[in-house]
Every structure is written in structure tokens, then in C-alpha cells.
Design a protein around this motif. Structure first.
Motif, PDB file in Angstrom:
ATOM      1  N   ALA A   1       0.828  -1.211   0.000  1.00 36.66           N
ATOM      2  CA  ALA A   1       0.000   0.000   0.000  1.00 36.66           C
ATOM      3  C   ALA A   1       0.858   1.255   0.000  1.00 36.66           C
ATOM      4  CB  ALA A   1      -0.923  -0.015   1.218  1.00 36.66           C
ATOM      5  N   ASP A   2       2.049   1.164   0.576  1.00 38.01           N
ATOM      6  CA  ASP A   2       2.930   2.333   0.676  1.00 38.01           C
ATOM      7  C   ASP A   2       3.830   2.517  -0.546  1.00 38.01           C
ATOM      8  OD1 ASP A   2       1.882   2.919   3.132  1.00 38.01           O
ATOM      9  OD2 ASP A   2       3.458   1.871   4.264  1.00 38.01           O
ATOM     10  N   LYS A   3       4.373   1.407  -1.071  1.00 34.49           N
ATOM     11  CA  LYS A   3       5.398   1.548  -2.102  1.00 34.49           C
ATOM     12  C   LYS A   3       5.066   0.860  -3.425  1.00 34.49           C
ATOM     13  CE  LYS A   3       9.209  -0.812  -1.487  1.00 34.49           C
ATOM     14  NZ  LYS A   3      10.447  -1.380  -0.899  1.00 34.49           N
ATOM     15  N   GLY A   4       3.841   0.338  -3.561  1.00 33.64           N
ATOM     16  CA  GLY A   4       3.477  -0.284  -4.827  1.00 33.64           C
ATOM     17  C   GLY A   4       3.519   0.722  -5.966  1.00 33.64           C
ATOM     18  N   GLN A   5       3.982   0.285  -7.127  1.00 32.03           N
ATOM     19  CA  GLN A   5       4.064   1.207  -8.263  1.00 32.03           C
ATOM     20  C   GLN A   5       2.695   1.446  -8.894  1.00 32.03           C
ATOM     21  OE1 GLN A   5       6.002  -0.043 -12.033  1.00 32.03           O
ATOM     22  NE2 GLN A   5       7.209   1.838 -11.873  1.00 32.03           N
ATOM     23  N   SER A   6       1.945   0.369  -9.090  1.00 34.18           N
ATOM     24  CA  SER A   6       0.630   0.527  -9.710  1.00 34.18           C
ATOM     25  C   SER A   6      -0.435   0.800  -8.651  1.00 34.18           C
ATOM     26  CB  SER A   6       0.258  -0.738 -10.498  1.00 34.18           C
ATOM     27  OG  SER A   6      -0.121  -1.788  -9.627  1.00 34.18           O
ATOM     28  N   ALA A   7      -1.441   1.554  -9.083  1.00 37.91           N
ATOM     29  CA  ALA A   7      -2.529   1.880  -8.153  1.00 37.91           C
ATOM     30  C   ALA A   7      -3.257   0.619  -7.693  1.00 37.91           C
ATOM     31  CB  ALA A   7      -3.508   2.843  -8.822  1.00 37.91           C
TER      32      ALA A   7
ATOM     33  N   PHE B   1       9.073  -4.604  -7.309  1.00 33.46           N
ATOM     34  CA  PHE B   1       8.352  -4.831  -6.048  1.00 33.46           C
ATOM     35  C   PHE B   1       6.955  -5.383  -6.328  1.00 33.46           C
ATOM     36  CE2 PHE B   1       5.089  -3.508  -3.101  1.00 33.46           C
ATOM     37  CZ  PHE B   1       5.572  -4.004  -1.905  1.00 33.46           C
ATOM     38  N   ASP B   2       6.238  -4.780  -7.255  1.00 35.75           N
ATOM     39  CA  ASP B   2       4.878  -5.221  -7.561  1.00 35.75           C
ATOM     40  C   ASP B   2       4.857  -6.705  -7.927  1.00 35.75           C
ATOM     41  OD1 ASP B   2       4.222  -2.622  -7.115  1.00 35.75           O
ATOM     42  OD2 ASP B   2       3.454  -2.215  -9.143  1.00 35.75           O
ATOM     43  N   GLN B   3       5.831  -7.094  -8.756  1.00 39.45           N
ATOM     44  CA  GLN B   3       5.870  -8.492  -9.204  1.00 39.45           C
ATOM     45  C   GLN B   3       6.175  -9.441  -8.044  1.00 39.45           C
ATOM     46  OE1 GLN B   3       5.227  -9.630 -12.607  1.00 39.45           O
ATOM     47  NE2 GLN B   3       4.866 -11.315 -11.172  1.00 39.45           N
ATOM     48  N   ILE B   4       7.122  -9.072  -7.217  1.00 34.30           N
ATOM     49  CA  ILE B   4       7.474  -9.922  -6.069  1.00 34.30           C
ATOM     50  C   ILE B   4       6.304 -10.039  -5.105  1.00 34.30           C
ATOM     51  CG2 ILE B   4       8.939 -10.089  -4.025  1.00 34.30           C
ATOM     52  CD1 ILE B   4      11.183  -8.808  -5.652  1.00 34.30           C
ATOM     53  N   PHE B   5       5.652  -8.921  -4.846  1.00 37.14           N
ATOM     54  CA  PHE B   5       4.519  -8.926  -3.925  1.00 37.14           C
ATOM     55  C   PHE B   5       3.420  -9.862  -4.422  1.00 37.14           C
ATOM     56  CE2 PHE B   5       0.247  -7.170  -3.140  1.00 37.14           C
ATOM     57  CZ  PHE B   5       0.181  -7.331  -1.759  1.00 37.14           C
ATOM     58  N   VAL B   6       3.020  -9.717  -5.656  1.00 39.51           N
ATOM     59  CA  VAL B   6       1.934 -10.536  -6.202  1.00 39.51           C
ATOM     60  C   VAL B   6       2.330 -12.002  -6.260  1.00 39.51           C
ATOM     61  CG1 VAL B   6       0.543 -10.990  -8.258  1.00 39.51           C
ATOM     62  CG2 VAL B   6       0.903  -8.629  -7.487  1.00 39.51           C
TER      63      VAL B   6
END
Length: 245
Positions: free
Chosen positions: A70-76, A130-135
Motif C-alpha cells: 500500500a505504501d510503495k506499490g508502483q501501480s494503483a 516490487f509489484d511483481q514480487i509482492f503478487v
């Protein structure tokens, strides 16, 4: 002929003995229900414990992971999904803690070393990486706990665990759908759908192997044995007291 005082003393001793025996018997009756440490009908086994631990551990690392997204994700969309997953895991964590307290179970208080490594990996990443790792990390993790929930839901004998499984199933299914809505799930890299054999060391294996495992409910035979032992000990103590008198 015995004196009047002697007769009175003997009667007094008999009355005293009867009173002590009655007290001892009542004390023994108190022991009987008091021995039911586990609530009547509780049938905790390895499968139930696997679910409690799995749900708890998921919350311990996915809540901070969601907050991070929620803090550092690139995409909304990643930021929205992260915030919602963190919020929902907070609710689910409260449910598993309540269930564990009701069942007298002890839950882990820290993520596993592997889960801590995933959080460190996310902390060191940024932007699209980051987005890819998170998902990827969360989608794979949800895929692992999902069959455990179903296995426990199908076999548990405890209503509290069954209710928790129902709630966890809703949350995990929603989380997988949310993660998939980001468009970042790499399906070709997802683990194949295979349930391990019961002898393998995994949450699913524990759920399968523990489905028919021994329960932690206290046997009525043990309760009666303790009750009779307490009654016998009380009777012997009473005899010693009355003898001295």
C-alpha cells in the motif's frame, strides 16, 4: 457400663467421621467436572493445529507485506490490493486468535524464517520489481494454504475449527482473486496442483494425516480414575483422623 460422657464422646466421634466422609465425597464430586480441561466435545488433532498455525502465520507476514504494498506499490491496483489484504488479514487474525483461545491452543508469534526472507526481499525491491514480487509471493502462499483449509473443513470434528475454516476459505479465495486482478500473476510459474503424500512434511500432509489422529479431549475413564483416587485418598485421611481422635 460405659459412662454417659464416654457414650457422648463416641457419638461425637461417629458424627465427626460421618461429617468428614461427606465433605470428602463432595470434594471428590468437585474434582469430576473440574478435570474437564478441554471443553466437552473438543476434538483437536494435527489437522486442526495445522490450520490454526497456517492461518496465524499467514497473517504475521502478509499483513506487513500488504502494508508495504500500500505504501510503495508502483501501480494503483497493487496499492489497493495491498491495503485491502492487510486489512482483511487483521480481521482473520482476530478470528484465529479467538478460536485458539477457545480451544486452549498456542499460536506462533513470529513469521517463519522463510516468510521473513520474503519480507526482506520486498523491502529491498522497488517499482515494477516490487509489484511483481509482492503478487507472486502472496499468490503462491495463498495457493498453498487453500487446500489445507478444504482438507480441515472436510474432516474436523470441532465446530470452532470448522467455523474458522469457513471464514478463512472466504478470505483466501478473495485474496487470490484480488492478486489475480493485478494482471501480474505468472501462471506458467505457478506450482502444479498436486497434493503431497500424507507422509511428506507439509501443512496439507499434516491435515490429511491428522484427520483421524488422536484427540486431546480428556477421557472419561481418566476423569473417573482421578475421582476415585481422590475419594480413596480422602477416605484414608478420614480414617487416620478419626483413629487419632
Amino acid at each position: 457400663m460405659a459412662s454417659l460422657d464416654s457414650v457422648r464422646r463416641r457419638r461425637g466421634h461417629r458424627t465427626h467421621r460421618v461429617a468428614v466422609l461427606v465433605v470428602t465425597f463432595l470434594a471428590g464430586l468437585v474434582v469430576l467436572p473440574g478435570m474437564a480441561v478441554a471443553a466437552p466435545g473438543v476434538q483437536m488433532n494435527a489437522a486442526d493445529v495445522a490450520l490454526l498455525n497456517g492461518v496465524r502465520l499467514a497473517g504475521l507476514w502478509e499483513m506487513p507485506a500488504g502494508t508495504m504494498a500500500a505504501d510503495k506499490g508502483q501501480s494503483a491496483r497493487v496499492r489497493e490490493v495491498g491495503a485491502e489484504i492487510a486489512r482483511q488479514h487483521g480481521v482473520l487474525d482476530e478470528l484465529v486468535v479467538q478460536a485458539a483461545n477457545k480451544l486452549g491452543a498456542t499460536l506462533p508469534s513470529d513469521p517463519t524464517a522463510e516468510q521473513k526472507g520474503w519480507l526482506t526481499e520486498m523491502q529491498n525491491a522497488s517499482g515494477a520489481q516490487f509489484d511483481q514480487i509482492f503478487v507472486t509471493r502472496l499468490r503462491v502462499a495463498h495457493g498453498k494454504i487453500f487446500p489445507v483449509i478444504g482438507a480441515v473443513r472436510a474432516s474436523t470434528r470441532d465446530n470452532t475449527v470448522r467455523k474458522l475454516a469457513d471464514e478463512a476459505n472466504k478470505f483466501v479465495n478473495d485474496h487470490m482473486a484480488m492478486l489475480e486482478s493485478t494482471g501480474l500473476v505468472r501462471w506458467q510459474q505457478m506450482p502444479p496442483a498436486a497434493i503431497p503424500a500424507a507422509q511428506q512434511d507439509s501443512l496439507v500432509a499434516a491435515a490429511q494425516a491428522g484427520a483421524a489422529g488422536p484427540s486431546v479431549a480428556i477421557s472419561t475413564t481418566v476423569v473417573w480414575a482421578v475421582f476415585l483416587l481422590a475419594l480413596g485418598a480422602g477416605g484414608y485421611a478420614t480414617w487416620r483422623i478419626t483413629r487419632r481422635s
